[in-house]
Write a protein that holds these residues in place. Sequence first.
Motif, PDB file in Angstrom:
ATOM      1  N   THR A 395       0.796  -1.229   0.000  1.00 53.87           N
ATOM      2  CA  THR A 395       0.000   0.000   0.000  1.00 53.87           C
ATOM      3  C   THR A 395       0.829   1.280   0.000  1.00 53.87           C
ATOM      4  O   THR A 395       0.312   2.336  -0.354  1.00 53.87           O
ATOM      5  CB  THR A 395      -0.912   0.050   1.249  1.00 53.87           C
ATOM      6  N   GLY A 396       2.097   1.193   0.453  1.00 53.14           N
ATOM      7  CA  GLY A 396       2.887   2.420   0.591  1.00 53.14           C
ATOM      8  C   GLY A 396       2.457   3.243   1.799  1.00 53.14           C
ATOM      9  O   GLY A 396       2.893   4.375   1.979  1.00 53.14           O
ATOM     10  N   LYS A 397       1.569   2.673   2.625  1.00 58.91           N
ATOM     11  CA  LYS A 397       1.107   3.362   3.837  1.00 58.91           C
ATOM     12  C   LYS A 397       1.485   2.516   5.053  1.00 58.91           C
ATOM     13  O   LYS A 397       1.769   1.329   4.925  1.00 58.91           O
ATOM     14  CB  LYS A 397      -0.413   3.559   3.782  1.00 58.91           C
ATOM     15  N   ILE A 398       1.451   3.153   6.238  1.00 59.62           N
ATOM     16  CA  ILE A 398       1.793   2.398   7.456  1.00 59.62           C
ATOM     17  C   ILE A 398       0.571   1.694   8.025  1.00 59.62           C
ATOM     18  O   ILE A 398       0.681   0.962   9.011  1.00 59.62           O
ATOM     19  CB  ILE A 398       2.452   3.291   8.522  1.00 59.62           C
ATOM     20  N   GLY A 399      -0.602   1.913   7.421  1.00 60.74           N
ATOM     21  CA  GLY A 399      -1.785   1.164   7.818  1.00 60.74           C
ATOM     22  C   GLY A 399      -2.669   1.901   8.806  1.00 60.74           C
ATOM     23  O   GLY A 399      -2.695   3.142   8.856  1.00 60.74           O
ATOM     24  N   ILE A 400      -3.402   1.122   9.597  1.00 66.10           N
ATOM     25  CA  ILE A 400      -4.364   1.647  10.566  1.00 66.10           C
ATOM     26  C   ILE A 400      -3.844   1.392  11.990  1.00 66.10           C
ATOM     27  O   ILE A 400      -2.991   0.534  12.178  1.00 66.10           O
ATOM     28  CB  ILE A 400      -5.751   0.980  10.381  1.00 66.10           C
ATOM     29  N   PRO A 401      -4.349   2.129  12.988  1.00 67.09           N
ATOM     30  CA  PRO A 401      -3.860   1.924  14.357  1.00 67.09           C
ATOM     31  C   PRO A 401      -4.079   0.497  14.838  1.00 67.09           C
ATOM     32  O   PRO A 401      -5.068  -0.160  14.486  1.00 67.09           O
ATOM     33  CB  PRO A 401      -4.707   2.912  15.176  1.00 67.09           C
ATOM     34  N   ALA A 402      -3.149   0.029  15.663  1.00 69.42           N
ATOM     35  CA  ALA A 402      -3.293  -1.287  16.303  1.00 69.42           C
ATOM     36  C   ALA A 402      -4.534  -1.277  17.195  1.00 69.42           C
ATOM     37  O   ALA A 402      -5.023  -0.210  17.590  1.00 69.42           O
ATOM     38  CB  ALA A 402      -2.048  -1.587  17.135  1.00 69.42           C
ATOM     39  N   SER A 403      -5.050  -2.462  17.518  1.00 71.58           N
ATOM     40  CA  SER A 403      -6.219  -2.570  18.396  1.00 71.58           C
ATOM     41  C   SER A 403      -5.952  -1.845  19.718  1.00 71.58           C
ATOM     42  O   SER A 403      -4.818  -1.833  20.211  1.00 71.58           O
ATOM     43  CB  SER A 403      -6.502  -4.044  18.690  1.00 71.58           C
ATOM     44  N   SER A 404      -7.002  -1.241  20.272  1.00 70.98           N
ATOM     45  CA  SER A 404      -6.916  -0.501  21.548  1.00 70.98           C
ATOM     46  C   SER A 404      -5.921   0.656  21.485  1.00 70.98           C
ATOM     47  O   SER A 404      -5.351   1.061  22.498  1.00 70.98           O
ATOM     48  CB  SER A 404      -6.543  -1.427  22.723  1.00 70.98           C
ATOM     49  N   THR A 405      -5.708   1.195  20.290  1.00 69.95           N
ATOM     50  CA  THR A 405      -4.768   2.310  20.111  1.00 69.95           C
ATOM     51  C   THR A 405      -5.497   3.478  19.441  1.00 69.95           C
ATOM     52  O   THR A 405      -6.201   3.285  18.456  1.00 69.95           O
ATOM     53  CB  THR A 405      -3.583   1.886  19.219  1.00 69.95           C
ATOM     54  N   LYS A 468      -0.341   7.667   5.949  1.00 76.36           N
ATOM     55  CA  LYS A 468       0.887   7.691   5.134  1.00 76.36           C
ATOM     56  C   LYS A 468       1.843   8.697   5.777  1.00 76.36           C
ATOM     57  O   LYS A 468       1.439   9.811   6.107  1.00 76.36           O
ATOM     58  CB  LYS A 468       0.569   8.115   3.695  1.00 76.36           C
ATOM     59  N   ILE A 469       3.076   8.284   5.977  1.00 76.35           N
ATOM     60  CA  ILE A 469       4.081   9.217   6.498  1.00 76.35           C
ATOM     61  C   ILE A 469       4.618  10.047   5.339  1.00 76.35           C
ATOM     62  O   ILE A 469       5.026   9.507   4.314  1.00 76.35           O
ATOM     63  CB  ILE A 469       5.231   8.468   7.201  1.00 76.35           C
ATOM     64  N   VAL A 470       4.595  11.359   5.512  1.00 73.39           N
ATOM     65  CA  VAL A 470       5.023  12.236   4.414  1.00 73.39           C
ATOM     66  C   VAL A 470       6.291  13.018   4.745  1.00 73.39           C
ATOM     67  O   VAL A 470       6.926  13.580   3.853  1.00 73.39           O
ATOM     68  CB  VAL A 470       3.889  13.215   4.020  1.00 73.39           C
ATOM     69  N   ASP A 471       6.656  13.044   6.036  1.00 72.86           N
ATOM     70  CA  ASP A 471       7.825  13.835   6.401  1.00 72.86           C
ATOM     71  C   ASP A 471       8.230  13.485   7.829  1.00 72.86           C
ATOM     72  O   ASP A 471       7.470  12.873   8.564  1.00 72.86           O
ATOM     73  CB  ASP A 471       7.481  15.334   6.323  1.00 72.86           C
ATOM     74  N   ARG A 472       9.424  13.890   8.181  1.00 69.80           N
ATOM     75  CA  ARG A 472       9.847  13.765   9.569  1.00 69.80           C
ATOM     76  C   ARG A 472      10.002  15.159  10.150  1.00 69.80           C
ATOM     77  O   ARG A 472      10.621  16.029   9.557  1.00 69.80           O
ATOM     78  CB  ARG A 472      11.176  13.003   9.663  1.00 69.80           C
ATOM     79  N   LYS A 473       9.443  15.321  11.327  1.00 66.11           N
ATOM     80  CA  LYS A 473       9.513  16.631  11.962  1.00 66.11           C
ATOM     81  C   LYS A 473      10.942  16.924  12.409  1.00 66.11           C
ATOM     82  O   LYS A 473      11.412  18.045  12.355  1.00 66.11           O
ATOM     83  CB  LYS A 473       8.576  16.633  13.173  1.00 66.11           C
ATOM     84  N   LYS A 474      11.605  15.894  12.834  1.00 63.05           N
ATOM     85  CA  LYS A 474      12.966  16.059  13.349  1.00 63.05           C
ATOM     86  C   LYS A 474      13.971  15.797  12.218  1.00 63.05           C
ATOM     87  O   LYS A 474      13.604  15.459  11.106  1.00 63.05           O
ATOM     88  CB  LYS A 474      13.209  15.080  14.500  1.00 63.05           C
ATOM     89  N   ASP A 475      15.236  15.910  12.565  1.00 65.17           N
ATOM     90  CA  ASP A 475      16.305  15.720  11.577  1.00 65.17           C
ATOM     91  C   ASP A 475      16.826  14.292  11.530  1.00 65.17           C
ATOM     92  O   ASP A 475      17.870  14.032  10.948  1.00 65.17           O
ATOM     93  CB  ASP A 475      17.477  16.653  11.916  1.00 65.17           C
TER      94      ASP A 475
END
Length: 574
Positions: A395-405, A468-475
């Motif tokens: 999918t190119g995505k990290i998916g959906i939250p784990a159960s109870s998350t 989908k992760i598009v960027d990192r806030k940190k370095d």
Amino acid sequence: MSDMTAFPTMPTIPSDRPWLDAYERYGIDATIDMPDDETSLLEVFERNFRRYGQKTAYLCMGASITFKQLDLYSRQIASYLQSLGLDKGDKVGVMMPNILQYPIVMLGIIRAGMVLVNVNPLYTSRELSHQLHDSGAKALFIVENFAKTYQDAEDKGQVEHVIVCKIGDMLGSVKGRVVNLVARHIKKMIPAYNLPNSTSFKQALGAVSASKYKRPDLSLDDVALLQYTGGTTGVAKGAMLSHGNLVANMLQISVLINSAFEDDINSDDVILTALPLYHVFSFMVCGMYGMYQGFTGLLIPNPRDLDGLIKEMDKYKPSFIPAVNTLFNGLVHKDSFAKLDFSNLKAAIGGGMSVLPSVAKEWHKITGLPIVEGYGLSETSPVVAFNPMTIAEFTGKIGIPASSTDIVLIDEEENEVAIGERGEICVKGPQVMIGYQNRPDETANTFTKTGYLKTGDIGIMDEKGFIKIVDRKKDMIIVSGFNVYPNEIEEAMSEHSGIVECGAIGIPSDERGEDPKLFVVKKGDVTEEELLDFGKKQLTGYKRPRHIQFVDELPKSNVGKILRKELRKMEGLE
């Protein structure tokens, strides 16, 4: 941190969260059922030993141990640690690759009521000094190949007991002797060391009868693991993961796997354990979850030896292959991999770093199965989100939250952003750490006012709840699934007298995802080669700079802070 009370933090998930429909569609339970607060991982381990007894728990280099043996050996190690006068809650470091001693020692430490401190065996003495000092470890299990690193560490913290393992210790008397002989005298893998007060692993294993083991009183609130990470910023710090955190994540992974394979999962399945168990992804998915299901863990001490790895895969035909992009990429480029029989393969699970679409496509073509990607952090035990196991393609995505998350995406003012908008991914769930060891202020800063862990990753959630992760806030730089923090590289490299100042960024690498690159303002006639060699002494393999560029000056803010964003622009990455 108003909501950060004692474990477990089972969030109340609003009924309008978009991924709840996806749970229903894919047959994933929305919640997990946690055991009583007064239980711990000990109950899980003991259940496994009773249930799987004579079954093979781990294989390594042609040798194996059953769950029954694992029960006995780990109790012997627990008894030994208790006999040293160590108490419940004391920290014990483990610095070894994927060999049979690792699960024995890991279980022994936790069964003794102590806290496991995972240590990367490839650390330099400088890096090891920091971790020993910070963790307060009182004992250390180390493979003799890396004993010299410990010997040379300037700060050994509170370590009083060192137990030295040989690679061949658990391989049987004949094969073990041969392996140890080859490692020492033929391959010259063991630098000379002198640790006069150390104990051998075999001595420790036989020193105290398992019958002397005193089962500690533990609850889900007790810390089980110190997992070192750069966190969302800076120098390595220990994420305190409780028994409850680890049990929760194990159950969350179980819910996911069972949604796809409940009728087709059995304890004859082999899980490839090529990723090092000191890395939290492998520790949980291959170690904790693998044992929970009664799988056989196929331990690979050196995953860089792809030919050797493929031979093991050919022999044991794993059902589950957790890996990072670097490993998937290495395998698909080997002709011998394409010739393997994949009829046993149920799932390939990607984590630790982004899987490249080109690698996923090649993997699917060769194996007939997509790579199912998940997402996590050391601070979350580690799994936060995952793709359903029944997806037809990558999918190119990290998916959906784990159960109870519960996951929210927020802006700079901590307001939730709308579906389809960019925001920082923030997590609340029973797998989220207690906090960072010795760092209450950083722990507080890592959580929102409403108790969500801030990941530092920027994502977009679609109307079905997929992220989908598009960027990192940190370095942060991600090298083969390991987090690398520019300021740690800069601090280590600045100790060279030929560097006036320097700035580090990550640049794309086909092999490792990213490579650290260092921009240097130099003094004198220092060369690129000299600095690369210096990096090898200062930093473990994945952290050291692979590229050096000399510049007259570094871009800085008004207050003198090095602007890594401008360095990325110079590199054509922004």
